[in-house]
Design a protein around this motif. Structure first.
Motif, PDB file in Angstrom:
ATOM      1  N   LYS A  51       3.500  -1.269 -13.049  1.00 28.98           N
ATOM      2  CA  LYS A  51       2.143  -1.910 -12.365  1.00 28.98           C
ATOM      3  C   LYS A  51       1.212  -0.908 -11.515  1.00 28.98           C
ATOM      4  N   PRO A  52      -0.034  -1.058 -11.822  1.00 27.15           N
ATOM      5  CA  PRO A  52      -1.062   0.026 -11.200  1.00 27.15           C
ATOM      6  C   PRO A  52      -0.792   0.209  -9.650  1.00 27.15           C
ATOM      7  N   ARG A  53      -0.888   1.557  -9.171  1.00 28.05           N
ATOM      8  CA  ARG A  53      -0.521   1.657  -7.679  1.00 28.05           C
ATOM      9  C   ARG A  53      -1.381   2.770  -7.102  1.00 28.05           C
ATOM     10  N   VAL A  54      -1.546   2.569  -5.999  1.00 31.15           N
ATOM     11  CA  VAL A  54      -2.265   3.672  -5.175  1.00 31.15           C
ATOM     12  C   VAL A  54      -1.254   4.144  -3.905  1.00 31.15           C
ATOM     13  N   VAL A  83      -4.622   8.703  -1.597  1.00 31.45           N
ATOM     14  CA  VAL A  83      -5.502   9.037  -0.714  1.00 31.45           C
ATOM     15  C   VAL A  83      -4.587   9.116   0.782  1.00 31.45           C
ATOM     16  N   SER A  84      -5.367   9.729   1.789  1.00 37.01           N
ATOM     17  CA  SER A  84      -4.691   9.981   3.078  1.00 37.01           C
ATOM     18  C   SER A  84      -5.758   9.193   3.841  1.00 37.01           C
ATOM     19  N   LEU A  85      -4.970   8.657   4.871  1.00 36.84           N
ATOM     20  CA  LEU A  85      -5.458   7.762   5.867  1.00 36.84           C
ATOM     21  C   LEU A  85      -4.817   7.807   7.199  1.00 36.84           C
ATOM     22  N   ASP A  86      -5.436   7.250   8.376  1.00 32.68           N
ATOM     23  CA  ASP A  86      -5.049   6.974   9.580  1.00 32.68           C
ATOM     24  C   ASP A  86      -5.271   5.562   9.983  1.00 32.68           C
ATOM     25  N   ALA A  87      -4.285   4.735   9.524  1.00 28.39           N
ATOM     26  CA  ALA A  87      -4.588   3.304   9.898  1.00 28.39           C
ATOM     27  C   ALA A  87      -4.968   3.009  11.158  1.00 28.39           C
ATOM     28  N   ALA A  88      -4.386   3.832  12.362  1.00 26.68           N
ATOM     29  CA  ALA A  88      -4.610   3.562  13.653  1.00 26.68           C
ATOM     30  C   ALA A  88      -6.245   3.578  13.849  1.00 26.68           C
ATOM     31  N   SER A  89      -6.899   4.615  13.280  1.00 23.97           N
ATOM     32  CA  SER A  89      -8.241   4.985  13.797  1.00 23.97           C
ATOM     33  C   SER A  89      -9.154   4.179  12.473  1.00 23.97           C
ATOM     34  N   GLY A  90      -8.731   3.990  11.547  1.00 21.40           N
ATOM     35  CA  GLY A  90      -9.376   3.471  10.233  1.00 21.40           C
ATOM     36  C   GLY A  90      -9.856   4.468   9.383  1.00 21.40           C
ATOM     37  N   LYS A  91      -9.553   5.716   9.575  1.00 16.17           N
ATOM     38  CA  LYS A  91      -9.981   6.926   8.992  1.00 16.17           C
ATOM     39  C   LYS A  91      -9.422   6.840   7.471  1.00 16.17           C
ATOM     40  N   GLY A  92     -10.109   6.853   6.503  1.00 16.27           N
ATOM     41  CA  GLY A  92      -9.763   6.782   5.240  1.00 16.27           C
ATOM     42  C   GLY A  92      -9.194   5.229   4.452  1.00 16.27           C
ATOM     43  N   THR A  93      -9.523   4.319   5.229  1.00 10.48           N
ATOM     44  CA  THR A  93      -9.358   3.037   4.737  1.00 10.48           C
ATOM     45  C   THR A  93     -10.406   2.399   3.740  1.00 10.48           C
ATOM     46  N   LYS A  94     -11.730   2.747   3.834  1.00 16.17           N
ATOM     47  CA  LYS A  94     -12.603   2.308   2.871  1.00 16.17           C
ATOM     48  C   LYS A  94     -12.406   3.343   1.537  1.00 16.17           C
ATOM     49  N   GLU A  95     -11.888   4.314   1.803  1.00 18.27           N
ATOM     50  CA  GLU A  95     -11.442   5.117   0.499  1.00 18.27           C
ATOM     51  C   GLU A  95     -10.552   4.221  -0.150  1.00 18.27           C
ATOM     52  N   LEU A  96      -9.421   3.985   0.528  1.00 19.32           N
ATOM     53  CA  LEU A  96      -8.362   3.275   0.067  1.00 19.32           C
ATOM     54  C   LEU A  96      -8.426   1.886  -0.796  1.00 19.32           C
ATOM     55  N   VAL A  97      -9.368   1.042   0.065  1.00 17.45           N
ATOM     56  CA  VAL A  97      -9.957  -0.449  -0.708  1.00 17.45           C
ATOM     57  C   VAL A  97     -10.675   0.193  -1.991  1.00 17.45           C
ATOM     58  N   GLU A 101      -9.515  -1.181  -5.964  1.00 16.29           N
ATOM     59  CA  GLU A 101     -10.511  -1.954  -6.579  1.00 16.29           C
ATOM     60  C   GLU A 101     -10.513  -1.290  -7.954  1.00 16.29           C
ATOM     61  N   GLN A 102     -10.564   0.066  -7.950  1.00 15.72           N
ATOM     62  CA  GLN A 102     -10.862   0.684  -9.267  1.00 15.72           C
ATOM     63  C   GLN A 102      -9.725   0.589 -10.095  1.00 15.72           C
ATOM     64  N   GLU A 103      -8.352   0.578  -9.251  1.00 18.40           N
ATOM     65  CA  GLU A 103      -7.223   0.514 -10.207  1.00 18.40           C
ATOM     66  C   GLU A 103      -6.894  -1.018 -10.721  1.00 18.40           C
ATOM     67  N   ALA A 104      -7.796  -1.904 -10.072  1.00 18.09           N
ATOM     68  CA  ALA A 104      -7.613  -3.252 -10.573  1.00 18.09           C
ATOM     69  C   ALA A 104      -8.771  -3.612 -11.600  1.00 18.09           C
ATOM     70  N   SER A 105      -9.613  -2.776 -11.917  1.00 27.45           N
ATOM     71  CA  SER A 105     -10.833  -3.048 -12.599  1.00 27.45           C
ATOM     72  C   SER A 105     -10.437  -3.587 -14.002  1.00 27.45           C
ATOM     73  N   GLU A 106      -9.667  -3.087 -14.667  1.00 29.79           N
ATOM     74  CA  GLU A 106      -9.300  -3.479 -16.062  1.00 29.79           C
ATOM     75  C   GLU A 106      -8.684  -4.796 -15.854  1.00 29.79           C
ATOM     76  N   LYS A 107      -8.019  -4.961 -15.174  1.00 35.39           N
ATOM     77  CA  LYS A 107      -7.166  -6.420 -14.918  1.00 35.39           C
ATOM     78  C   LYS A 107      -8.536  -7.519 -14.691  1.00 35.39           C
ATOM     79  N   ILE A 108      -9.201  -6.996 -14.030  1.00 34.85           N
ATOM     80  CA  ILE A 108     -10.227  -8.217 -13.506  1.00 34.85           C
ATOM     81  C   ILE A 108     -11.276  -8.284 -14.626  1.00 34.85           C
ATOM     82  N   ALA A 109     -11.514  -7.219 -15.349  1.00 33.27           N
ATOM     83  CA  ALA A 109     -12.364  -7.372 -16.515  1.00 33.27           C
ATOM     84  C   ALA A 109     -11.833  -8.284 -17.719  1.00 33.27           C
TER      85      ALA A 109
END
Length: 286
Positions: A51-54, A83-97, A101-109
């Motif tokens: 299964k695709p994984r991040v 990716v690296s992130l700090d969930a408490a402050s939100g740093k890196g969450t946009k990159e994670l999302v 979405e990139q990992e799922a692009s083939e399935k969505i296509a």
């Protein structure tokens, strides 16, 4: 220091994960950036298969930045989107999302080609207890929907959560493996909070932590607890008593309350007041 912990709800969590995987496009594996290998549950890789994984290294604010960069390069060299992130402050969450979405692009296509349009990406967040899953979900949602706590085992149920228009998350309880043969790994899980404090020998864990701090970060000990270089004893039990005395952890009669001293040191370590730490060495990932 022998630590074994596998509550009944952990086995139930594994069954739940297996049952829901067919609905999932991408798995988000949340690791603790301070212990990227020690916090990686081998059962998770077995469960998700191809299964695709991040891979997301959470609590990066508490880890040594340079070494987090090394770990990201290591995981990426293994073909894992990381990716690296700090969930408490939100740093890196946009990159994670974005990466999810990139990992799922083939399935969505493929779904789009079949005439199924506009379906959100479905992701599952997996990780050991207290690695920050609920904090990440709350940050993504912008609200405290998922119950959070500062101890492992708070999240027990399972729920779908909508993040924007293009992502749905399935939250799951933290999952630890049934048996920890490597007691050094068990120590790292205990000291970072993945294992409940009341099921291991805190005295041995804190003495081991003090040994590591004394050998590699003595200046941090001196700064935090106002110690002079000449005061630092080689014996960790004596060091614990000294820190307890400096912090006023005294019982009636002047004896040091060692339990209180241990709690102070553990809290300082986990909160970052002793600085940033990465306990796993890069050669562990070889």
């Amino acid at each position: 220091m022998h630590i074994h912990w596998f509550p009944g709800h952990m086995a139930k969590a594994q069954r739940m994960i297996r049952e829901q995987l067919s609905l999932i496009d991408v798995v988000i594996e949340l690791l603790d950036a301070r212990i990227p290998v020690s916090s990686a549950n081998p059962i998770i890789a077995e469960l998700i298969g191809s299964k695709p994984r991040v891979v997301a290294l959470n609590k990066a604010d508490l880890a040594e930045a340079g070494r987090t960069g090394e770990w990201i390069r290591h995981f990426r060299s293994q073909g894992l989107t990381t990716v690296s992130l700090d969930a408490a402050s939100g740093k890196g969450t946009k990159e994670l999302v974005s990466k999810v979405e990139q990992e799922a692009s083939e399935k969505i296509a493929k779904l789009t080609a079949k005439g199924i349009k506009g379906r959100a990406v479905r992701a599952m967040i997996l990780g050991i207890p207290n690695v920050g899953k609920s904090s990440l979900i709350n940050r993504l949602l912008g609200t405290a929907t998922a119950k959070t706590g500062d101890r492992p085992g708070v999240t027990r149920g399972q729920q779908w959560l909508k993040v924007g228009k293009n992502l749905e998350l399935l939250d799951t309880p933290g999952v630890l493996w049934p048996k920890m043969d490597d007691q050094e790994v068990a120590f790292k899980l205990a000291v970072t909070g993945a294992i409940k404090d009341d099921i291991y020998d805190m005295e041995k864990v804190i003495l081991r932590l003090l040994e590591i701090l004394q050998e590699n970060y003595s200046e941090r000990l001196r700064e935090r607890y106002k110690l002079l270089q000449a005061e630092l004893p080689e014996d960790t039990a004596e060091l614990l008593a000294l820190i307890g005395a400096k912090r006023g952890c005294l019982r009636s009669g002047g004896a040091v309350d060692e339990e209180k001293a241990r709690r102070i040191i553990l809290t300082d370590f986990r909160s970052g007041k002793l600085g940033q730490f990465t306990l796993d060495n890069s050669n562990m990932g070889e």
